[in-house]
Design an enzyme around this catalytic site. Sequence first.
Site, PDB file in Angstrom:
ATOM      1  CB  SER A 166      21.490   2.171 -27.291  1.00  0.00           C
ATOM      2  OG  SER A 166      22.173   1.682 -28.426  1.00  0.00           O
TER       3      SER A 166
ATOM      4  CE1 TYR B  27      23.430   7.377 -28.660  1.00  0.00           C
ATOM      5  CE2 TYR B  27      24.218   5.185 -29.262  1.00  0.00           C
ATOM      6  CZ  TYR B  27      23.171   6.069 -29.038  1.00  0.00           C
ATOM      7  OH  TYR B  27      21.884   5.653 -29.200  1.00  0.00           O
TER       8      TYR B  27
END
Length: 705
Positions: free
Chosen positions: A582, A595
């Site tokens: 990501s 995250y």
Amino acid sequence: MSAATTTFKHVSYLWDDSKASGLAGDEVALLIYRSNLLGADLRLTNYGGGNTSCKLIDKDPLTGKDVEVMWIKGSGGDLGTLKKSGLAALYLDRLRSLKNVYRGLAFEDEMVELFNYCIFDVHSKAPSIDTALHGFLPFKHIDHLHPDAAIAIAAAKDGKQITENLFNGKIGWVEWQRPGFDLGLKMKECLDKNPGIQGIMLGSHGLFTWGDTAYESYLNTLETIEKCADYLEQYYDKEAIFGGQKLQSLPETDRKKQAVALAPLLRGFCSSKTKMIGHFTDDMRVLEFVNSNDLERLAPMGTSCPDHFLRTKISPLVLELNAGADLTDPAVTKEKLEPAFENYRNMYTEYYNQCKHPDSPAMRDANPVVILYPGVGMFTFAKDKQTARVASEFYINAINVMKGAEAISEYTSLPRQEAFDIEYWLLEEAKLQRLPKPKSLSGHIALITGSAGGIGKAIAKKMAEEGAVVVLNDMNAERLKNAGEEFKKQFGNDAYTTVTLDVTSKSQIIDAMAAAILAFGGVDLVVNNAGLSISKTIGDHTEKDWDLLYDVLVKGQFLVTQEAAAIMKKQDMGGDIINIVSKNALVSGPNNAGYGSAKAAQLHLSRLTAAELGADKIRVNVVNPDAVISNSNIWAGGWAEGRAKAYGIQVEELPAYYAKRTLLNEIILPEDIANACLVFAGGMLNKSTGNVLNVDGGLATAFVR
């Protein structure tokens, strides 16, 4: 019709009078219907095997006069799936007149080209080599099949006499000859000498049967094969099959365990020239053969029917490996196997050199197609899954033939030169040259975690479109089932397999890799895509949230990579591991501690594994998406609400918000991530590892350098 004529034990009677009556008057439609029924029963013929025909009167489109036309299955078709587009239609008078220009056996191949001058329907499929075999027989409907029960008699040492006695002269006999124009003439000669016969047995090859109607031909075919099968069955009870059993099979669980341990090594050996896909079976018919006393004598003989031989090669490789051998050390096992493969390649090279002609095509891959493991089962390897599976089916046909021939007499195979002349036939070579070029991922086995939806499914579809076989997996059984049905519809049964997988469970990961091996022979391409997202402030984050993120994203990537790398090392063909990370691995944002830090750990873990696995030609690369909202599971569970809250906007405003903050002002789709994966895995970057590819529309804050 009486019940007796439609009750069979060894073949399937599938004729439906109501369906057939709806086709009455359309002989071509009835031909297709009959062909599909015959092709649906593998005891009658296998995939791509056999051919059927019908003859009828039609209007010549050029003269308007009535002419006799023969419709016949075209080259390369399959009876079970045959459609009108798969048929060839020829002027029968033109076809038969070709005997006036036929120059003899040495000029067989030129006759196939001349068939083109006989074409009646401009939309015809290319006529096959068997066209003349149907054309010179006068019957309106003809079936040519390769049923195991008939070939067992045809391949028996005294098959001609057995055929004469069994059918009281009602089935003729033509000795083995390679299919072609001359064989068609010999079949007509057989009929002329034996008027009233109901069929012809081709030595070592197959069966011709016929009738005045589609139904009569169908029934004659079934009854003839049924009689052959009944005859064989009488002997199975009297004789020890294959000389009796030499050893016992391992229990099923242990057979599968051995297959999983061995298949990647075998695949590596068989892929020394071209990357291959595997198929494994421990079918009881295979085990009966590989465990028998006669295996050592029969296996090297090879097959008899040319259709079998073309798909299974001159002979199988029989492993001299104990069924319960310790296979835990790949290096030790590989050392044991290497001489067997070298010997096979040398045998095949000698066979080629002894049998080749001045104009023979260059020698093809010298590796075996069929590998027999006594006590365990059979492996087959080919360019794709369908070809590997079909090779397995054909070798089971060959086993059935050997079993029957040995029970009633003595099995005979094709002489080596005859076998070579089939395998390296220039017409077969031309057919191979016409095949489409392999796609970029042909021969690759891909496992994408979390591939039943969102980004994972898009990646799996892209890989399948580019020729890979795919192992679909997901924690959600219902979602996985739906994805499997979607792939079956789009790509067919041979393109994928499914397995439930939770990437936090090492045992489930091991089971998923085993499923990939049993289905396809190994694994080449792993995409660590499974993930979830939790967006909370540090104050709101719980320890449970933290552990879940790190277990799925970091531990999951580690465990999957660990198991995949072990298989890739066994195969010794390199491989690709692509980690879907990501932009959050590089960019600091609000409400993202768990995250974002887990994604950063994934990114650095990728670098570390790239550094370690490079020596084994295993490439590890990263794709960094951002804001993939469409059809992505990552937005479930409150993540969208959390991100909207962090940015002070409404959830429905997120797509436009994310797009506007990019340099390209683009919304990112799952297909964009799939394309990035293909860039790494498709061969263009096969000397690249440890790289990061951002697919985020352009975020300057996420630039790696």
